[in-house]
Design an enzyme around this catalytic site. Sequence first.
Site, PDB file in Angstrom:
ATOM      1  N   ASP A 350       0.846  -1.182   0.000  1.00  0.00           N
ATOM      2  CA  ASP A 350       0.000   0.000   0.000  1.00  0.00           C
ATOM      3  C   ASP A 350       0.893   1.247   0.000  1.00  0.00           C
ATOM      4  OD1 ASP A 350      -2.812   1.009   0.440  1.00  0.00           O
ATOM      5  OD2 ASP A 350      -1.838   1.927   2.165  1.00  0.00           O
ATOM      6  N   GLU A 379       1.478   0.235  -4.904  1.00  0.00           N
ATOM      7  CA  GLU A 379       1.015   1.521  -5.408  1.00  0.00           C
ATOM      8  C   GLU A 379       2.220   2.449  -5.535  1.00  0.00           C
ATOM      9  OE1 GLU A 379      -3.447   2.248  -3.804  1.00  0.00           O
ATOM     10  OE2 GLU A 379      -1.912   2.348  -2.259  1.00  0.00           O
TER      11      GLU A 379
END
Length: 667
Positions: A350, A379
Amino acid sequence: MTKNITTILAAALLGGSSLCAAAQNPDAKFDSWPAYDGTDLEMTVGPEGTRFTLWSPEAQAARVFIYPTDRNTAAIDTLEMHRGDRGTWRAGVAEPLYGKFYTFSIKHNGKWLAETPGVWAKAVGTNGQRAAIIDFDATDPDGWAEDRGPVLDHITDAVLYEMHHRDFSIHPSSGIVHKGKFLALTEPGTTNDYGQATGIDHLKELGVTHVHILPSYDYNSVDEANLPANQYNWGYDPYNYNAPEGSYSTDPADPAARITEMKQMVKALHDAGIGVVMDVVYNHTANNDDSNFSLTAPGYYYRHRPDGTYSDASGCGNETASDRQQMSDYIVNSVKYWADEYHIDGFRFDLMAIHDTETMNRVAAELKKINPSIFVYGEGWTAGDSPLAPERRALKENVSKMEGIAVFSDDIRDAVKGHYSNAADRGFATGKPGNEETVKIGIVAATAHPQVDYSKGNNSKFPYATSPEMIINYVSCHDDLMLTDKLAHSMPEADEAARQRAARLAQTIVFTSQGTPFMWTGEEIFRNKKGVHNSYKSPDSINAIDWNLKHANADQFNYYRELIALRKAHPAFRMTSAEDIAKNLVFDDTKDTPNLLSYSIKNNANGDSAKEIKVIFNGADEAREVKVPKGDWTVVAEDGTIKAEGLSKAQGGKMTVAPVSALILMR
Ligand code: CA
């Protein structure tokens, strides 16, 4: 957690200047703290006794409290810790304290801080408040020693299916007994009201290679002491990074239950040939001063602004400091632990750009030593600015500085379906012209290609990937409007059938593109989330999958299944080098026709049985005429239908591509 500000960051990156060159650095003192890389943090137990080792260089004193139960009881023993080497504090007893619980407390600036289970609790009781001393060998399910995930030579061979434990099984129509639990994925033979497969059998039928499970470590928000309240959360609020979440177990008070049941889940998936990717959120913690990081080594694990406040690149109140040795080691050792102990096959980071590229390189290299099939993606952006210099961030734009790390392509995501946060915006597959070149960036996995003009890219202006193995392609995930809802918002005039048709085209672009395809759970049966774009704590009425939609939308499911089968049958869609893509993938000239793209993959690319695959996408609401070379073609996709083994034969020449559809031929 996808507040995407890559454009801003890219500008800073290309400009070569840090966004926040601090006049002073309140974190400078941490650089002199000794790191401790021993493997005995924070508790070890065996016949030789129980040993506690806490890393806390600045503590003035430290204690261990021993408890008989996981909560609501008084300590039965208190151990004063003594200073050890490299910033540690140590204590121990001669007996193995199996069945007991413990917490730490440190004295900092003259005050005893609140108790904490530490940062390395591997077993915890209710709500993770106390760490547990258990026999880990007893948590292994039968056959665990022989358990193996799928062997994967290249990440591009994976088909990723992102899912949340509760979404997947909580609806009555799932037919699953252990609703909302790890064990839901261990139940074979479950069906909806029409006798169609749900649960793990559904995954096998669909053909995905890996599930990507939303956070499954112990998170903060759901009260494990009150499960009948049916609270929901995605879990991006980490509490104990190295123990499973209790609300997904059948008994949060039993520390072994969550561990055993998560392992049973992994084993059931592995036995079905499906790998398990864990979503990991090392970039921030749920709490600031009360986090386990803050209560063991105040300040150290976080980045701060010049005024001493928490910097917040996560948008969640703080950001961790992977550029500091003990935090970098922590991330590396934590993923290694999950890979070793739980046989996890991949990790999704993340807000990965909050971490530095050096740490991410270490993560990938260390995991490959455990199992060469493990892969890592994340990400490639942050949700706010960070003191970490842009050139050090694990950004999408920096992916080529990393080895064995992939990033999500927001290029293909936004170009195909429209902007992720502007609900009404349309994309290539929904009839909006001007996105063609960005879709091409997606098709070639953001690698350099002689026929792709990056100056026309919407989100990226240069070929940031040097290999297709660096790219995850998608049009929908847990964040933002899922594809079904995005289509409802952006195509208000269209009926359900038209929107399903657009979804098929959008996913066909994703699944035939170079790189690795990724989808969000339930899209294959066209479920929706009632238009809620951030359903992180929405009730089951928003998030649960109604499995009877598999009956109502049977054609949609069959399309997705065949689309996945097509990709798996044809390595040409899964080339492993930028050079191969540049050589074998040739675009046809469609620049005068908006919302039309056409290309061939030639030369039996990547060992494909087909000499040539012709792929044509028509995102316009009208039929298009195209010229296909004469030959003996097998049509595998046409007019919203698809069959991996072929629908019909064609001889090429002038052909029609139906509105909002893909035409795919092979010879
Ligand atoms: Ca929890």
